[in-house]
Design a protein around this motif. Structure first.
Motif, PDB file in Angstrom:
ATOM      1  N   ILE A 184      49.053  40.408  30.033  1.00 46.82           N
ATOM      2  CA  ILE A 184      49.149  39.071  29.443  1.00 46.82           C
ATOM      3  C   ILE A 184      49.477  38.086  30.566  1.00 46.82           C
ATOM      4  CG2 ILE A 184      50.307  37.641  27.707  1.00 46.82           C
ATOM      5  CD1 ILE A 184      51.162  40.263  26.327  1.00 46.82           C
ATOM      6  N   CYS A 185      48.647  37.055  30.708  1.00 48.09           N
ATOM      7  CA  CYS A 185      48.903  36.017  31.704  1.00 48.09           C
ATOM      8  C   CYS A 185      49.338  34.762  30.970  1.00 48.09           C
ATOM      9  CB  CYS A 185      47.641  35.702  32.493  1.00 48.09           C
ATOM     10  SG  CYS A 185      47.082  37.091  33.469  1.00 48.09           S
ATOM     11  N   VAL A 186      50.444  34.169  31.404  1.00 51.10           N
ATOM     12  CA  VAL A 186      51.002  33.026  30.682  1.00 51.10           C
ATOM     13  C   VAL A 186      51.173  31.842  31.634  1.00 51.10           C
ATOM     14  CG1 VAL A 186      52.921  32.222  29.252  1.00 51.10           C
ATOM     15  CG2 VAL A 186      52.269  34.636  29.197  1.00 51.10           C
ATOM     16  N   LEU A 187      50.659  30.692  31.204  1.00 49.56           N
ATOM     17  CA  LEU A 187      50.853  29.458  31.958  1.00 49.56           C
ATOM     18  C   LEU A 187      51.622  28.478  31.079  1.00 49.56           C
ATOM     19  CD1 LEU A 187      47.318  28.878  33.566  1.00 49.56           C
ATOM     20  CD2 LEU A 187      49.240  30.182  34.493  1.00 49.56           C
ATOM     21  N   SER A 188      52.221  27.496  31.703  1.00 49.08           N
ATOM     22  CA  SER A 188      52.973  26.524  30.914  1.00 49.08           C
ATOM     23  C   SER A 188      52.884  25.162  31.585  1.00 49.08           C
ATOM     24  CB  SER A 188      54.437  26.950  30.825  1.00 49.08           C
ATOM     25  OG  SER A 188      55.010  26.957  32.110  1.00 49.08           O
ATOM     26  N   ALA A 210      47.803  25.183  38.709  1.00 46.35           N
ATOM     27  CA  ALA A 210      48.994  25.673  38.006  1.00 46.35           C
ATOM     28  C   ALA A 210      50.139  25.827  39.005  1.00 46.35           C
ATOM     29  CB  ALA A 210      48.692  27.005  37.337  1.00 46.35           C
ATOM     30  N   LEU A 211      51.357  25.705  38.491  1.00 48.30           N
ATOM     31  CA  LEU A 211      52.506  25.858  39.401  1.00 48.30           C
ATOM     32  C   LEU A 211      52.831  27.324  39.637  1.00 48.30           C
ATOM     33  CD1 LEU A 211      54.766  22.950  38.177  1.00 48.30           C
ATOM     34  CD2 LEU A 211      53.406  23.103  40.277  1.00 48.30           C
ATOM     35  N   GLY A 212      52.513  28.130  38.655  1.00 54.61           N
ATOM     36  CA  GLY A 212      52.783  29.547  38.792  1.00 54.61           C
ATOM     37  C   GLY A 212      52.227  30.268  37.585  1.00 54.61           C
ATOM     38  N   MET A 213      52.474  31.566  37.526  1.00 57.64           N
ATOM     39  CA  MET A 213      51.975  32.315  36.371  1.00 57.64           C
ATOM     40  C   MET A 213      52.976  33.412  36.027  1.00 57.64           C
ATOM     41  SD  MET A 213      48.389  34.413  36.040  1.00 57.64           S
ATOM     42  CE  MET A 213      48.946  36.064  36.436  1.00 57.64           C
ATOM     43  N   VAL A 214      53.260  33.522  34.744  1.00 58.96           N
ATOM     44  CA  VAL A 214      54.128  34.599  34.272  1.00 58.96           C
ATOM     45  C   VAL A 214      53.220  35.669  33.690  1.00 58.96           C
ATOM     46  CG1 VAL A 214      55.728  35.148  32.386  1.00 58.96           C
ATOM     47  CG2 VAL A 214      56.142  33.147  33.863  1.00 58.96           C
ATOM     48  N   ALA A 273      40.264  27.887  33.062  1.00 58.96           N
ATOM     49  CA  ALA A 273      39.667  28.260  34.352  1.00 58.96           C
ATOM     50  C   ALA A 273      39.947  29.727  34.651  1.00 58.96           C
ATOM     51  CB  ALA A 273      40.215  27.364  35.464  1.00 58.96           C
ATOM     52  N   LEU A 274      41.179  30.154  34.370  1.00 61.88           N
ATOM     53  CA  LEU A 274      41.541  31.557  34.622  1.00 61.88           C
ATOM     54  C   LEU A 274      40.728  32.493  33.714  1.00 61.88           C
ATOM     55  CD1 LEU A 274      43.421  33.611  36.030  1.00 61.88           C
ATOM     56  CD2 LEU A 274      45.029  33.303  34.128  1.00 61.88           C
ATOM     57  N   ARG A 275      40.582  32.074  32.458  1.00 60.52           N
ATOM     58  CA  ARG A 275      39.823  32.899  31.504  1.00 60.52           C
ATOM     59  C   ARG A 275      38.384  33.104  31.992  1.00 60.52           C
ATOM     60  NH1 ARG A 275      36.430  31.437  27.165  1.00 60.52           N
ATOM     61  NH2 ARG A 275      36.271  33.092  25.605  1.00 60.52           N
ATOM     62  N   MET A 276      37.761  32.028  32.452  1.00 57.84           N
ATOM     63  CA  MET A 276      36.371  32.132  32.904  1.00 57.84           C
ATOM     64  C   MET A 276      36.269  32.971  34.181  1.00 57.84           C
ATOM     65  SD  MET A 276      34.539  30.581  30.720  1.00 57.84           S
ATOM     66  CE  MET A 276      33.083  29.692  31.158  1.00 57.84           C
ATOM     67  N   LYS A 303      47.613  38.005  43.899  1.00 53.85           N
ATOM     68  CA  LYS A 303      46.401  37.276  44.283  1.00 53.85           C
ATOM     69  C   LYS A 303      45.936  36.358  43.151  1.00 53.85           C
ATOM     70  CE  LYS A 303      43.800  39.715  47.791  1.00 53.85           C
ATOM     71  NZ  LYS A 303      43.011  40.937  47.809  1.00 53.85           N
ATOM     72  N   LEU A 304      46.092  36.872  41.930  1.00 52.24           N
ATOM     73  CA  LEU A 304      45.713  36.076  40.749  1.00 52.24           C
ATOM     74  C   LEU A 304      46.608  34.840  40.650  1.00 52.24           C
ATOM     75  CD1 LEU A 304      43.490  36.886  38.881  1.00 52.24           C
ATOM     76  CD2 LEU A 304      45.176  37.925  37.346  1.00 52.24           C
ATOM     77  N   ILE A 305      47.881  35.059  40.969  1.00 51.33           N
ATOM     78  CA  ILE A 305      48.821  33.928  40.934  1.00 51.33           C
ATOM     79  C   ILE A 305      48.424  32.901  41.991  1.00 51.33           C
ATOM     80  CG2 ILE A 305      51.251  33.252  41.235  1.00 51.33           C
ATOM     81  CD1 ILE A 305      52.023  35.972  40.015  1.00 51.33           C
ATOM     82  N   ASP A 306      48.072  33.405  43.174  1.00 56.33           N
ATOM     83  CA  ASP A 306      47.583  32.472  44.208  1.00 56.33           C
ATOM     84  C   ASP A 306      46.363  31.719  43.700  1.00 56.33           C
ATOM     85  OD1 ASP A 306      49.515  33.220  45.933  1.00 56.33           O
ATOM     86  OD2 ASP A 306      48.269  34.651  47.048  1.00 56.33           O
TER      87      ASP A 306
END
Ligand code: ASP
Length: 584
Positions: free
Chosen positions: A388-392, A346-350, A404-407, A334-337
């Motif tokens: 750990i959430c990682v974006l690139s 974001a395109l996705g999340m690792v 945005a995710l942090r907030m 859901k977080l990835i969505d």
């Protein structure tokens, strides 16, 4: 005399006094042999009592005619209540009514005028005058008054002078469109409403006023983002013979004073952070520092394997969510969505789970071993039990996405506490900002901001790298104020305008008056402006500025109570020499 006391004033000490009150009928309860009426005014609610034994029949009958929101004037005696209400200050007494006058009747209001109302936003805005009778709205307006009084007190005590500047002016660019006003007497010509009093306050410095402030309306015709108003209020300030440090000190003092006076909170020296640091550590130039979750840049530990998504990214960056390892697979999906929603982009999340036994379990175990993931944990500050959430991606975009995710997560985790206040100065903003669409640079703050000493030369070679003497005051993740040291030299102002794409002619036409003034002994000066609406909302522990504005506009910039904006009559258009090209 309409009243001897207010509806919030009477206590046990007043028992046996004869009083006259005036107010609105909040509600009445009719038990047949006894009627109670709650009488309300700005100050509170007082209970009125009528009963068969002590009140005349006629008066009881007349009481039965009262509807909600009738305005009445009441004479009576203060008596002790049989069953006291400890929840309100007047709860120990009631008024045994001897007579009353109906001053005005009322239609049944379209929503209940109580703390919790059944009225939706639109209806409350349409009947805002009724909404203002409600305690929460009324108290917000009173709170706003207290804040502005404290501001005036503090600044006046520091020898600031409040000076009014005109509303019918020529464009002062603050990065938005102008609202314009046609001039009847000057055919085809228009005033602009000020986006801020910026140029006038600078002229006041040239005029030797030295320390100026003004609580002032500003107008910006922007596409309305949530919780913006086309007209809003600034605490606008300017000082002469100052450096950045002086300004920071004075307005840190003001903010500290407000927090103390209004909230009873004492805060020591405000932390400071450069713009570059804020972007790197929080992905945001107005970071909320009430909680951690700082960014960890992972390029070094993520681009050395065969994972092309990361290898092709400009920046790989992550945050640790405290306790996030408890999230189920479904919750993480859901977080990835959430990060993939167009608003975030974001395109996705690792992700990597930080297990209790010190191992890691990531969504990219195919590419990264435990050593790599341990490095990710180290850089993001993740502890056992965290996620750990990682974006690139491209550096600016990915920072905004992760911010945005942090907030969002901080909100969900309840880390953004409304009764906690964390001010922060953000310093050394870039002077210019590249407009991705047009490929042109424009002033990040406004065109009157001075570059840091020695940086002017960079303007030709590396404009994006020039730093300004500009600063923002951030409170709990909101920019509550911003300002700069100004240019006070004609030549320098002309050069700046040239770099911003103004022809010499345009520059003269628009800002000639300011540059001319600079030739008559303009002192070094600088200042800042606070956004009063937001400041009040944050101090009031609430999110929306609308709740602190008496008559706000809706999200399409309309006042739905008076129905503005509106078409005007052809005669009026003619008088203004305006021909409209639209069909009504
Ligand atoms: N005029 C600026 C603004 O409205 C504030 C300032 O530079 O003092 O943001």
């Amino acid at each position: 005399m309409y009243r001897s006391h207010t509806c919030g004033e009477l206590r046990e000490s007043h028992i046996n006094s004869s009083v006259t009150l005036a107010g609105w009928v909040q509600k009445s309860r009719d038990k047949g042999f006894m009627i109670w009426v709650d009488l309300r005014d700005r100050y509170g609610i007082t209970q009125l009592i009528f009963d068969e034994e002590r009140t005349s029949k006629d008066l009881i009958e007349k009481t039965r005619l009262l509807g909600r929101e009738f305005v009445i004037q009441v004479q009576g005696t203060v008596i002790e209540r049989a069953s006291k209400n400890p929840k309100i200050p007047t709860g120990s007494i009631e008024i045994l009514v001897s007579n009353f006058t109906i001053l005005n009747s009322s239609l049944t209001p379209p929503f209940t005028i109580e703390d919790e109302t059944d009225g939706g936003d639109d209806i409350r805005m349409k009947y805002r005058y009724l909404d203002i009778r409600r305690k929460p709205v009324r108290e917000n307006l009173i709170f706003r008054h207290q804040v502005t009084m404290a501001v005036r007190n503090y600044l006046s005590g520091k020898e600031f002078i409040e000076v009014e500047t005109p509303y019918l002016i020529k464009s002062t660019p603050e990065g938005a469109r102008d609202f314009v006003v046609p001039s009847r007497m000057n055919e085809g010509q228009f005033y602009a409403l000020p986006q801020s009093p910026q140029t006038f306050k600078q002229l006041l410095m040239v005029g030797g006023m030295d320390k100026y402030f003004q609580i002032v309306k500003c107008f910006r015709d922007e596409d309305l983002r949530a919780d913006r108003q086309p007209e809003f209020t600034q605490i606008d300030c300017e000082m002469a013979f100052v450096e950045q440090e002086d300004i920071l000190n004075i307005f840190e003092g003001l903010t500290r004073y407000l927090l103390k006076e209004i909230k009873g909170i004492e805060i020591d020296k405000f932390p400071r952070m450069t713009y570059d640091d804020a972007m790197q550590r929080y992905g945001n130039d107005k970071p909320d520092i009430r909680f951690g979750m700082e960014f960890g840049e992972l390029n070094e530990f993520a681009k050395h394997k065969d994972f092309t998504v990361f290898n092709s990214a400009e920046l790989v960056v992550g945050i640790a969510i405290p306790g996030g390892n408890s999230y189920s697979r479904k919750e993480i999906d859901k977080l990835i969505d959430w990060v993939r929603r167009p608003q975030v982009g974001a395109l996705g999340m690792v992700y990597s789970r930080c297990n209790d036994d010190g191992t890691f379990k990531s969504s990219v175990d195919k590419f990264y071993d435990q050593g790599d993931l341990a490095n990710w944990a180290k850089v993001t500050g993740a502890k056992t039990g965290d996620l750990i959430c990682v974006l690139s991606g491209e550096i600016n975009k990915v920072r905004a996405q992760l911010s945005a995710l942090r907030m969002e997560l901080a909100d969900r985790l309840g880390l953004r506490k409304t009764n906690e206040f964390a001010p922060l100065w953000v310093l050394d903003f870039p002077l210019l900002e590249l407009d991705e669409e047009t490929g042109h640079y424009h002033a990040m703050h406004h065109p009157f901001t001075a570059p840091k000493p020695g940086q002017m030369e960079l303007l030709d070679t590396d404009p994006g790298a020039v730093k300004a003497n500009a600063y923002d005051l951030v409170l709990n993740g909101n920019e509550i104020g911003g300002g700069s040291i100004r240019i006070h030299d004609k030549q320098m102002q002309a050069t700046m305008l040239r770099h911003l794409g103004f022809s010499a002619e345009d520059a003269k036409a628009q800002f000639g008056f300011l540059m001319d003034a600079f030739e008559y002994g303009a002192p070094p000066h600088g200042g800042l402006a606070f956004g009063l609406d937001r400041l009040v909302a944050i101090l009031g522990g609430q999110e929306t500025i609308r709740d602190f504005i008496a008559f706000p506009k809706n999200n399409s910039g309309r006042d739905i109570m008076i129905d503005a904006p509106a078409f005007i009559a052809n005669d009026q258009l003619k008088e203004l020499s305006i021909k409209l090209d639209i069909q009504k």
